[in-house]
Design an enzyme around this catalytic site. Structure first.
Site, PDB file in Angstrom:
ATOM      1  N   LYS A 156       0.833  -1.210   0.000  1.00  0.00           N
ATOM      2  CA  LYS A 156       0.000   0.000   0.000  1.00  0.00           C
ATOM      3  C   LYS A 156       0.869   1.262   0.000  1.00  0.00           C
ATOM      4  CE  LYS A 156      -2.172  -1.179   3.814  1.00  0.00           C
ATOM      5  NZ  LYS A 156      -1.429  -2.446   4.064  1.00  0.00           N
ATOM      6  N   ARG A 161     -10.226  -0.015   8.198  1.00  0.00           N
ATOM      7  CA  ARG A 161      -9.716  -1.362   8.427  1.00  0.00           C
ATOM      8  C   ARG A 161     -10.795  -2.271   9.000  1.00  0.00           C
ATOM      9  NH1 ARG A 161      -3.940  -0.176   8.531  1.00  0.00           N
ATOM     10  NH2 ARG A 161      -2.744  -2.078   8.704  1.00  0.00           N
ATOM     11  N   ARG A 177      11.431  -5.427   5.588  1.00  0.00           N
ATOM     12  CA  ARG A 177      11.088  -4.020   5.331  1.00  0.00           C
ATOM     13  C   ARG A 177      11.930  -3.054   6.173  1.00  0.00           C
ATOM     14  NH1 ARG A 177       4.942  -1.990   5.549  1.00  0.00           N
ATOM     15  NH2 ARG A 177       4.968  -2.804   7.673  1.00  0.00           N
ATOM     16  N   ARG A 206      10.418  -1.363  11.705  1.00  0.00           N
ATOM     17  CA  ARG A 206       9.329  -1.093  12.641  1.00  0.00           C
ATOM     18  C   ARG A 206       9.277  -2.136  13.753  1.00  0.00           C
ATOM     19  NH1 ARG A 206       4.193  -0.132   8.854  1.00  0.00           N
ATOM     20  NH2 ARG A 206       3.251  -1.353  10.523  1.00  0.00           N
ATOM     21  N   ARG A 246      -1.094  -9.382  13.252  1.00  0.00           N
ATOM     22  CA  ARG A 246      -1.614  -8.392  12.307  1.00  0.00           C
ATOM     23  C   ARG A 246      -2.326  -9.084  11.145  1.00  0.00           C
ATOM     24  NH1 ARG A 246       3.720  -5.716  11.053  1.00  0.00           N
ATOM     25  NH2 ARG A 246       2.587  -4.445   9.540  1.00  0.00           N
TER      26      ARG A 246
HETATM   27  P1  ADP Z   1       0.690  -2.156   7.619  1.00  0.00           P
HETATM   28  O1  ADP Z   1       2.049  -2.173   7.035  1.00  0.00           O
HETATM   29  O2  ADP Z   1       0.417  -3.259   8.547  1.00  0.00           O
HETATM   30  O3  ADP Z   1      -0.394  -1.981   6.630  1.00  0.00           O
HETATM   31  P2  ADP Z   1       0.097   0.351   9.050  1.00  0.00           P
HETATM   32  O4  ADP Z   1       1.212   1.302   9.189  1.00  0.00           O
HETATM   33  O5  ADP Z   1      -1.022   0.670   8.148  1.00  0.00           O
HETATM   34  O6  ADP Z   1       0.750  -1.029   8.687  1.00  0.00           O
HETATM   35  O7  ADP Z   1      -0.509   0.032  10.488  1.00  0.00           O
HETATM   36  C1  ADP Z   1       0.283  -0.261  11.584  1.00  0.00           C
HETATM   37  C2  ADP Z   1      -0.583  -0.407  12.818  1.00  0.00           C
HETATM   38  O8  ADP Z   1      -1.256   0.816  13.097  1.00  0.00           O
HETATM   39  C3  ADP Z   1      -1.687  -1.442  12.733  1.00  0.00           C
HETATM   40  O9  ADP Z   1      -1.246  -2.745  13.047  1.00  0.00           O
HETATM   41  C4  ADP Z   1      -2.668  -0.931  13.786  1.00  0.00           C
HETATM   42  O10 ADP Z   1      -2.230  -1.202  15.109  1.00  0.00           O
HETATM   43  C5  ADP Z   1      -2.561   0.587  13.590  1.00  0.00           C
HETATM   44  N1  ADP Z   1      -3.533   1.056  12.599  1.00  0.00           N
HETATM   45  C6  ADP Z   1      -3.263   1.605  11.381  1.00  0.00           C
HETATM   46  N2  ADP Z   1      -4.389   1.922  10.745  1.00  0.00           N
HETATM   47  C7  ADP Z   1      -5.417   1.563  11.562  1.00  0.00           C
HETATM   48  C8  ADP Z   1      -6.837   1.608  11.460  1.00  0.00           C
HETATM   49  N3  ADP Z   1      -7.455   2.089  10.369  1.00  0.00           N
HETATM   50  N4  ADP Z   1      -7.557   1.135  12.503  1.00  0.00           N
HETATM   51  C9  ADP Z   1      -6.978   0.662  13.605  1.00  0.00           C
HETATM   52  N5  ADP Z   1      -5.653   0.575  13.767  1.00  0.00           N
HETATM   53  C10 ADP Z   1      -4.870   1.027  12.752  1.00  0.00           C
HETATM   54  P1  ADP Z   2       2.095  -1.920   3.180  1.00  0.00           P
HETATM   55  O1  ADP Z   2       2.048  -0.424   3.234  1.00  0.00           O
HETATM   56  O2  ADP Z   2       0.906  -2.502   2.479  1.00  0.00           O
HETATM   57  O3  ADP Z   2       2.308  -2.552   4.509  1.00  0.00           O
HETATM   58  P2  ADP Z   2       4.712  -1.576   1.864  1.00  0.00           P
HETATM   59  O4  ADP Z   2       4.481  -0.711   0.689  1.00  0.00           O
HETATM   60  O5  ADP Z   2       5.360  -0.988   3.054  1.00  0.00           O
HETATM   61  O6  ADP Z   2       3.327  -2.322   2.274  1.00  0.00           O
HETATM   62  O7  ADP Z   2       5.555  -2.847   1.357  1.00  0.00           O
HETATM   63  C1  ADP Z   2       5.950  -3.874   2.272  1.00  0.00           C
HETATM   64  C2  ADP Z   2       7.358  -4.338   1.918  1.00  0.00           C
HETATM   65  O8  ADP Z   2       7.347  -5.031   0.663  1.00  0.00           O
HETATM   66  C3  ADP Z   2       8.393  -3.214   1.763  1.00  0.00           C
HETATM   67  O9  ADP Z   2       9.631  -3.711   2.210  1.00  0.00           O
HETATM   68  C4  ADP Z   2       8.408  -2.956   0.254  1.00  0.00           C
HETATM   69  O10 ADP Z   2       9.663  -2.454  -0.201  1.00  0.00           O
HETATM   70  C5  ADP Z   2       8.144  -4.347  -0.317  1.00  0.00           C
HETATM   71  N1  ADP Z   2       7.331  -4.334  -1.545  1.00  0.00           N
HETATM   72  C6  ADP Z   2       6.322  -3.476  -1.867  1.00  0.00           C
HETATM   73  N2  ADP Z   2       5.773  -3.780  -3.060  1.00  0.00           N
HETATM   74  C7  ADP Z   2       6.448  -4.888  -3.504  1.00  0.00           C
HETATM   75  C8  ADP Z   2       6.344  -5.688  -4.693  1.00  0.00           C
HETATM   76  N3  ADP Z   2       5.443  -5.439  -5.653  1.00  0.00           N
HETATM   77  N4  ADP Z   2       7.202  -6.744  -4.816  1.00  0.00           N
HETATM   78  C9  ADP Z   2       8.110  -7.006  -3.850  1.00  0.00           C
HETATM   79  N5  ADP Z   2       8.257  -6.284  -2.714  1.00  0.00           N
HETATM   80  C10 ADP Z   2       7.426  -5.221  -2.530  1.00  0.00           C
END
Ligand code: ADP
Ligand code: ADP
Ligand code: ZN
Length: 213
Positions: free
Chosen positions: A13, A88, A127, A160, A171
């Site tokens: 994302k 979410r 990551r 993280r 998660r």
């Molecule tokens: P991810 O890489 O898991 O998509 P995020 O940075 O979006 O990570 O989220 C990290 C954490 O922040 C989640 O595991 C949750 O604890 C909290 N969080 C993020 N967005 C939401 C949401 N919309 N509702 C509740 N908790 C959230």
């Molecule tokens: P999210 O926000 O959904 O948690 P991220 O964009 O942070 O996901 O991506 C999670 C991890 O996977 C990061 O280390 C990123 O560099 C890697 N990544 C993202 N997109 C791809 C892809 N299409 N193929 C392989 N690795 C990816």
């Protein structure tokens, strides 16, 4: 244009959000980034959110919904916004719908990035994130040009706290239980598009671009 990015932790994302906000000039709102910012500042909201994030649980709805609806009302969102990590669960989606209805706005597209669980684990455990601009990197798939340093802003890269195997498992369970029902919710509304997230980031972006343009 107002968009939602839906996908499991690690689906890509944040990576796709960078392409989208640059292409369409819309504000990128990442709920997790906001929580981490407030936690680093040591605010009450941030510290409370961190206690849930560290366990891999969702932050309670009232706090989360308030924070995002306030952000969506900011001036820079008038020309469009991209929600990354929100909603979410169904309650968050309903609160968003109700708030947008009042202001006459709509969600144009919900982009669901689909990736298998095995791949998610590999992505999250490798990551690294920029402390200053939040750009995600991956030690194998997408390494920075200089180890430990952001290509875009030279900020320090860090892993993280919640990208650890036990927390990742929680998660993913939360995603399956609380967030997956949103796929049906938005399919029924008719604005969900699904993209295969197990391709290179550039290919995923081309697919998304074709679907939302
Ligand atoms: P991810 O890489 O898991 O998509 P995020 O940075 O979006 O990570 O989220 C990290 C954490 O922040 C989640 O595991 C949750 O604890 C909290 N969080 C993020 N967005 C939401 C949401 N919309 N509702 C509740 N908790 C959230
Ligand atoms: P999210 O926000 O959904 O948690 P991220 O964009 O942070 O996901 O991506 C999670 C991890 O996977 C990061 O280390 C990123 O560099 C890697 N990544 C993202 N997109 C791809 C892809 N299409 N193929 C392989 N690795 C990816
Ligand atoms: Zn950076």
């Amino acid at each position: 244009m107002n968009l939602i990015l839906l996908g499991a932790p690690g689906a890509g994302k944040g990576t796709q959000a960078a392409y989208l906000s640059a292409e369409f000039g819309i504000a990128h709102i990442a709920s997790g980034d906001l929580f981490r910012k407030y936690a680093a500042q040591g605010t009450k909201l941030g510290l409370e959110a961190k206690s849930y994030m560290d366990k891999g649980q969702l932050v309670p709805n009232p706090i989360t919904i308030n924070m995002i609806l306030e952000r969506v009302a900011d001036k820079d969102c008038a020309a469009g916004f991209l929600l990354d990590g929100f909603p979410r669960n169904i309650e968050q989606a309903e609160a968003l719908d109700a708030a947008l209805k009042k202001t006459g706005k709509i969600i144009d597209r919900v982009v669901y990035i689909k990736v298998s669980n095995d791949e998610l684990l590999k992505r999250l455990s490798g990551r690294w994130i920029c402390r200053d601009c939040q750009t995600p990197y991956h030690e194998v798939n997408n390494p920075p040009k200089t180890k430990g340093k952001c290509d875009k802003c030279s900020g320090e890269l860090y892993q993280r706290d919640d990208d650890k195997p036990a927390t990742i498992q929680n998660r993913l369970v939360e995603f399956n239980k609380q967030t997956e029902p949103l796929i049906e919710y938005y399919t029924k509304k008719g604005n969900l598009v699904e993209v295969n997230g197990t391709q290179t980031p550039e290919k995923v972006w081309l697919d998304i671009k074709a679907m939302v343009s």
